[in-house]
Design a protein around this motif. Structure first.
Motif, mmCIF file in Angstrom:
data_model
loop_
_atom_site.group_PDB
_atom_site.id
_atom_site.type_symbol
_atom_site.label_atom_id
_atom_site.label_comp_id
_atom_site.label_asym_id
_atom_site.label_seq_id
_atom_site.Cartn_x
_atom_site.Cartn_y
_atom_site.Cartn_z
ATOM 1 N N GLN A 38 0.820 -1.204 0.000
ATOM 2 C CA GLN A 38 0.000 0.000 0.000
ATOM 3 C C GLN A 38 0.860 1.263 0.000
ATOM 4 N N THR A 39 0.385 2.245 -0.738
ATOM 5 C CA THR A 39 1.009 3.569 -0.702
ATOM 6 C C THR A 39 0.011 4.624 -0.245
ATOM 7 N N TYR A 40 -1.137 4.185 0.233
ATOM 8 C CA TYR A 40 -2.144 5.119 0.747
ATOM 9 C C TYR A 40 -1.584 5.883 1.944
ATOM 10 N N PRO A 41 -2.163 7.061 2.229
ATOM 11 C CA PRO A 41 -1.758 7.769 3.446
ATOM 12 C C PRO A 41 -2.028 6.901 4.689
ATOM 13 N N GLN A 42 -1.105 6.902 5.618
ATOM 14 C CA GLN A 42 -1.241 6.084 6.827
ATOM 15 C C GLN A 42 -2.534 6.392 7.578
ATOM 16 N N GLU A 43 -2.934 7.660 7.600
ATOM 17 C CA GLU A 43 -4.158 8.048 8.298
ATOM 18 C C GLU A 43 -5.373 7.336 7.698
ATOM 19 N N TRP A 44 -5.411 7.235 6.365
ATOM 20 C CA TRP A 44 -6.507 6.543 5.702
ATOM 21 C C TRP A 44 -6.472 5.048 6.024
ATOM 22 N N MET A 45 -5.307 4.452 5.962
ATOM 23 C CA MET A 45 -5.201 3.021 6.266
ATOM 24 C C MET A 45 -5.675 2.744 7.696
ATOM 25 N N ASN A 46 -5.296 3.596 8.632
ATOM 26 C CA ASN A 46 -5.724 3.426 10.026
ATOM 27 C C ASN A 46 -7.240 3.555 10.145
ATOM 28 N N PHE A 47 -7.809 4.583 9.520
ATOM 29 C CA PHE A 47 -9.249 4.822 9.565
ATOM 30 C C PHE A 47 -10.002 3.660 8.915
ATOM 31 N N PHE A 90 -9.747 12.058 2.896
ATOM 32 C CA PHE A 90 -8.317 11.777 3.050
ATOM 33 C C PHE A 90 -7.561 12.043 1.746
ATOM 34 N N GLY A 91 -8.210 12.714 0.791
ATOM 35 C CA GLY A 91 -7.555 13.068 -0.464
ATOM 36 C C GLY A 91 -7.624 11.998 -1.537
ATOM 37 N N LEU A 92 -8.437 10.976 -1.344
ATOM 38 C CA LEU A 92 -8.569 9.893 -2.317
ATOM 39 C C LEU A 92 -9.925 10.071 -3.015
ATOM 40 N N ARG A 93 -9.946 10.848 -4.105
ATOM 41 C CA ARG A 93 -11.210 11.277 -4.693
ATOM 42 C C ARG A 93 -11.622 10.513 -5.952
ATOM 43 N N PHE A 94 -10.678 10.055 -6.715
ATOM 44 C CA PHE A 94 -10.970 9.360 -7.963
ATOM 45 C C PHE A 94 -10.261 8.013 -7.932
#
Length: 156
Positions: A38-47, A90-94
């Motif tokens: 994963q390269t998603y933001p850590q905050e998103w992965m935690n949520f 979390f900035g993941l829009r598309f």
């Protein structure tokens, strides 16, 4: 034997296709990937994890029952838990979901903060996902210690 160097190169090429974030689940068994990158933001992965969104995520549901490429917009009417809305916070829009494999399935989930992901980018991602899927065939039968080594050596 799985070539870690070759895998690392394929993962790097995947990251160079676009300025997107992604998650790859290779050789999914019982809804769990044997290898996950994963390269998603850590905050998103935690949520996402804390709220059990994997169980209601329309992209995951789609990837477990289909193969090919699917845009998030095609799944919006199935997003009863507002996963896409929460991801946007979390900035993941598309995004695009890509699923391959028959007896052993792998899936990639690609997101961009400000624009739709182009079909050419998605096709390149699918080709690299297929490459990673092929080079890791049989990974599910490796001992847990070997799997942990692969996971740690290929962390982003």
């Amino acid at each position: 034997m799985i070539d870690v160097h070759e895998m690392r190169q394929s993962l790097q090429r995947l990251g160079e296709v676009s300025d997107w974030k992604f998650a790859l689940g290779l050789h999914i068994r019982f809804a769990n990937p044997t290898l996950l990158y994963q390269t998603y933001p850590q905050e998103w992965m935690n949520f996402y994890t804390a709220n059990g969104l994997v169980f209601v995520d329309p992209t995951v549901k789609w990837a477990m029952t289909h193969t090919g490429i699917c845009d998030w917009s095609e799944l919006a009417d199935q997003d009863e838990s507002n996963v896409f809305g929460q991801a946007a916070e979390f900035g993941l829009r598309f995004g695009k979901a890509i699923a391959i494999g028959e007896s052993s399935r792998s899936a990639g989930f690609f997101t961009h903060p400000s624009r739709k992901i182009e079909q050419a980018e998605a096709e390149e991602a699918r080709a690299l996902l297929e490459e990673l899927h092929e080079m890791t065939k049989g990974v599910e039968s490796l001992p847990e210690g070997e799997l942990e080594r692969l996971r740690s050596e290929l962390r982003f």
